[in-house]
Design a protein around this motif. Structure first.
Motif, short mmCIF file in Angstrom:
data_model
loop_
_atom_site.label_atom_id
_atom_site.label_comp_id
_atom_site.label_asym_id
_atom_site.label_seq_id
_atom_site.Cartn_x
_atom_site.Cartn_y
_atom_site.Cartn_z
N ALA A 1 -43.88 -83.89 37.56
CA ALA A 1 -43.43 -82.72 38.12
C ALA A 1 -41.78 -82.44 38.65
O ALA A 1 -40.92 -83.78 39.14
CB ALA A 1 -43.98 -82.34 39.37
N GLY A 2 -41.39 -81.61 38.35
CA GLY A 2 -39.86 -81.22 38.44
C GLY A 2 -39.24 -79.91 38.27
O GLY A 2 -40.03 -78.91 36.99
N ILE A 3 -38.24 -80.04 38.60
CA ILE A 3 -37.48 -78.59 38.97
C ILE A 3 -36.38 -78.35 38.50
O ILE A 3 -35.44 -79.25 38.61
CB ILE A 3 -37.94 -77.11 39.56
N SER A 4 -35.51 -77.79 37.60
CA SER A 4 -34.07 -77.39 37.84
C SER A 4 -33.88 -76.07 37.71
O SER A 4 -34.58 -74.83 38.07
CB SER A 4 -33.73 -77.38 35.96
N ILE A 5 -32.26 -76.16 38.75
CA ILE A 5 -31.66 -75.01 39.05
C ILE A 5 -30.69 -75.05 38.59
O ILE A 5 -29.46 -76.51 39.06
CB ILE A 5 -31.94 -74.77 40.56
N ARG A 6 -29.80 -74.27 37.58
CA ARG A 6 -28.62 -73.94 37.42
C ARG A 6 -27.55 -73.37 38.95
O ARG A 6 -28.26 -72.18 38.50
CB ARG A 6 -28.87 -72.87 35.88
N ALA A 7 -26.54 -74.00 38.68
CA ALA A 7 -25.68 -73.13 39.45
C ALA A 7 -24.49 -74.28 39.22
O ALA A 7 -24.50 -75.05 39.34
CB ALA A 7 -25.93 -73.26 41.36
N ASP A 8 -23.49 -73.53 39.78
CA ASP A 8 -22.08 -73.92 39.60
C ASP A 8 -22.37 -74.83 40.89
O ASP A 8 -22.91 -75.46 41.66
CB ASP A 8 -20.86 -73.32 40.21
N VAL A 9 -21.41 -76.55 40.90
CA VAL A 9 -21.27 -77.34 41.48
C VAL A 9 -20.63 -77.11 42.79
O VAL A 9 -22.24 -77.55 44.37
CB VAL A 9 -20.14 -78.49 41.34
N ASP A 10 -19.98 -76.55 43.61
CA ASP A 10 -19.53 -75.87 44.97
C ASP A 10 -20.94 -74.55 45.14
O ASP A 10 -20.80 -73.77 46.43
CB ASP A 10 -19.07 -75.53 45.37
N ALA A 11 -21.82 -73.58 44.37
CA ALA A 11 -22.87 -71.95 44.64
C ALA A 11 -24.31 -72.82 45.05
O ALA A 11 -24.80 -72.13 45.48
CB ALA A 11 -22.38 -71.89 43.13
N LEU A 12 -24.71 -74.04 44.96
CA LEU A 12 -26.16 -74.86 45.02
C LEU A 12 -26.59 -74.09 47.20
O LEU A 12 -25.55 -74.15 47.70
CB LEU A 12 -26.52 -76.06 45.82
N THR A 13 -27.31 -73.02 47.31
CA THR A 13 -27.62 -73.27 48.88
C THR A 13 -28.72 -74.44 49.66
O THR A 13 -29.51 -75.26 48.48
CB THR A 13 -28.19 -71.74 48.68
N GLU A 14 -28.53 -74.78 50.23
CA GLU A 14 -29.27 -75.27 51.25
C GLU A 14 -30.90 -74.75 50.84
O GLU A 14 -31.68 -76.23 50.74
CB GLU A 14 -29.79 -74.71 53.17
N GLU A 15 -31.39 -73.52 51.26
CA GLU A 15 -32.73 -73.93 50.11
C GLU A 15 -33.23 -74.35 48.97
O GLU A 15 -33.57 -74.84 48.75
CB GLU A 15 -33.12 -72.39 49.97
N GLN A 16 -32.05 -73.57 48.40
CA GLN A 16 -31.84 -74.75 46.71
C GLN A 16 -31.80 -75.50 46.63
O GLN A 16 -32.89 -76.73 45.99
CB GLN A 16 -30.86 -74.34 45.36
N TRP A 17 -31.07 -76.80 47.62
CA TRP A 17 -31.01 -78.33 47.73
C TRP A 17 -32.72 -78.82 47.75
O TRP A 17 -32.45 -79.86 47.84
CB TRP A 17 -29.53 -78.45 48.39
N ASP A 18 -33.11 -78.50 49.37
CA ASP A 18 -34.31 -78.61 49.59
C ASP A 18 -34.73 -78.34 48.52
O ASP A 18 -36.20 -79.24 48.58
CB ASP A 18 -34.74 -78.09 50.81
N LEU A 19 -35.18 -77.14 48.53
CA LEU A 19 -36.18 -77.33 46.91
C LEU A 19 -36.41 -78.29 45.96
O LEU A 19 -37.40 -79.17 45.60
CB LEU A 19 -36.08 -76.30 46.66
N ILE A 20 -35.20 -78.70 45.02
CA ILE A 20 -35.04 -79.30 44.07
C ILE A 20 -35.21 -81.17 44.35
O ILE A 20 -35.56 -81.80 43.84
CB ILE A 20 -33.43 -79.14 43.46
N ASN A 21 -34.72 -81.38 46.25
CA ASN A 21 -34.98 -82.54 46.18
C ASN A 21 -36.66 -82.31 46.39
O ASN A 21 -36.85 -83.84 46.28
CB ASN A 21 -34.16 -82.64 47.56
N SER A 22 -37.11 -81.90 47.22
CA SER A 22 -38.84 -82.32 47.61
C SER A 22 -39.58 -82.50 46.38
O SER A 22 -40.30 -82.69 46.49
CB SER A 22 -39.28 -80.85 47.97
N ILE A 23 -39.78 -81.75 45.13
CA ILE A 23 -39.63 -81.62 43.53
C ILE A 23 -39.77 -82.71 43.22
O ILE A 23 -40.63 -83.40 42.59
CB ILE A 23 -40.28 -80.15 43.17
N ASN A 24 -38.27 -82.97 42.67
CA ASN A 24 -37.93 -83.97 41.94
C ASN A 24 -38.15 -85.25 41.92
O ASN A 24 -37.89 -86.45 41.41
CB ASN A 24 -36.88 -83.31 41.20
N LEU A 25 -37.67 -85.96 43.46
CA LEU A 25 -37.26 -86.69 44.08
C LEU A 25 -38.31 -87.44 45.39
O LEU A 25 -38.89 -88.21 45.51
CB LEU A 25 -36.08 -86.94 44.84
N LYS A 26 -38.36 -86.19 46.07
CA LYS A 26 -39.38 -86.46 47.86
C LYS A 26 -40.36 -86.97 46.78
O LYS A 26 -42.19 -87.77 47.38
CB LYS A 26 -39.21 -85.76 48.61
#
Length: 263
Positions: free
Chosen positions: A103-128
């Protein structure tokens, strides 16, 4: 798949995963589905876990043609759901031999454009989720003195671009986690390896076949000049789940048509 034995002139096909129990997260579609079908066709009982109910129900009907398989709908970004799913599988089958953290997701964004919600979501699915699934199944695998954990990472775990920071970071973390688990569990033995696909032809990427400019770009970037097929990834997952891969642990097998080495 499998291999053949001859006895009194009759050819028998030996199943690679006969009587094994496998978990495939994100198994309702794409690469996860292909791995699940491959495992089931090789004799494994398969539990697929996915948040997508409709696709999960369709896939489980296909799997049941080959083996005793179950579908568990769950949001695996929540650890309690992971624990409940693993316990349900243990209660149903009594064993867990193979875990594929797909299971994994991908979120495309510039390196300085990720929101806290996006960061938490992609970490939760892909790694945690991969960590806590591995942690839970290891409890039983240690008692069994046997187990295989296969993490589906990405070629982007070792290369970078401008818009995949979150995806690359989590997949690189998954490779690092693979190595740590492999070292810690080797003496049992529980074998832990990663697979890092490049550009794979899936239902979500097939539209690119009709885009001449994109296909030309792919041919210029990937030495083999084509997409990787889902079955090619599933074949590696089968090899790592089988006894044929004994002696291999802590490795990251990149299947990308030469993309990484050509960068």
């Amino acid at each position: 798949m499998g291999y053949q034995l001859k006895k009194k002139g009759v050819v028998f096909r030996e199943m690679e995963l006969k009587d094994k129990v496998s978990i495939v997260t994100g198994g309702a579609s794409g690469i996860g589905k292909q791995i699940a079908l491959t495992y089931a066709n090789e004799g494994s009982k398969v539990a697929i876990i996915d948040i997508k109910k409709e696709e999960g129900n369709k896939t489980i009907e296909e799997l049941k043609k080959y083996s005793d398989s179950i579908f568990i709908q769950a949001d695996i970004s929540i650890v309690n759901n992971i624990e409940m799913a693993v316990n349900k599988i243990i209660k149903y089958y009594g064993q867990i031999d193979i875990l594929v953290n797909n299971a994994g997701i991908s979120i495309r964004a510039d390196v300085d454009a990720l929101t806290e919600e996006q960061w938490d979501l992609i970490n939760s699915i892909n790694l945690k989720a991969a960590y806590f699934f591995s942690k839970e199944v290891c409890k039983l695998m240690k008692k069994q003195n046997y187990g295989r954990i296969i993490n589906i990472a990405s070629a982007r775990s070792v290369i970078a671009d401008e818009t995949h920071l979150g995806y690359s970071v989590t997949k690189a973390g998954l490779v690092a986690m693979t190595k740590s688990f492999a070292v810690s569990l080797a003496k049992i033995p529980i074998y832990v390896n990663a697979i890092s696909p490049g550009y794979v032809l899936t239902p979500m990427t097939s539209h690119n076949l009709e885009n001449p400019l994109w296909m030309e770009w792919l041919k210029n970037r990937v030495p083999l000049g084509r997409f990787i097929e889902m079955q090619e990834v599933a074949n590696i997952a089968l090899f790592l789940a089988s006894e044929k891969s004994n002696g291999i642990t802590g490795q990251n097998l990149i299947i990308d048509g030469g993309w990484v080495i050509s960068q």
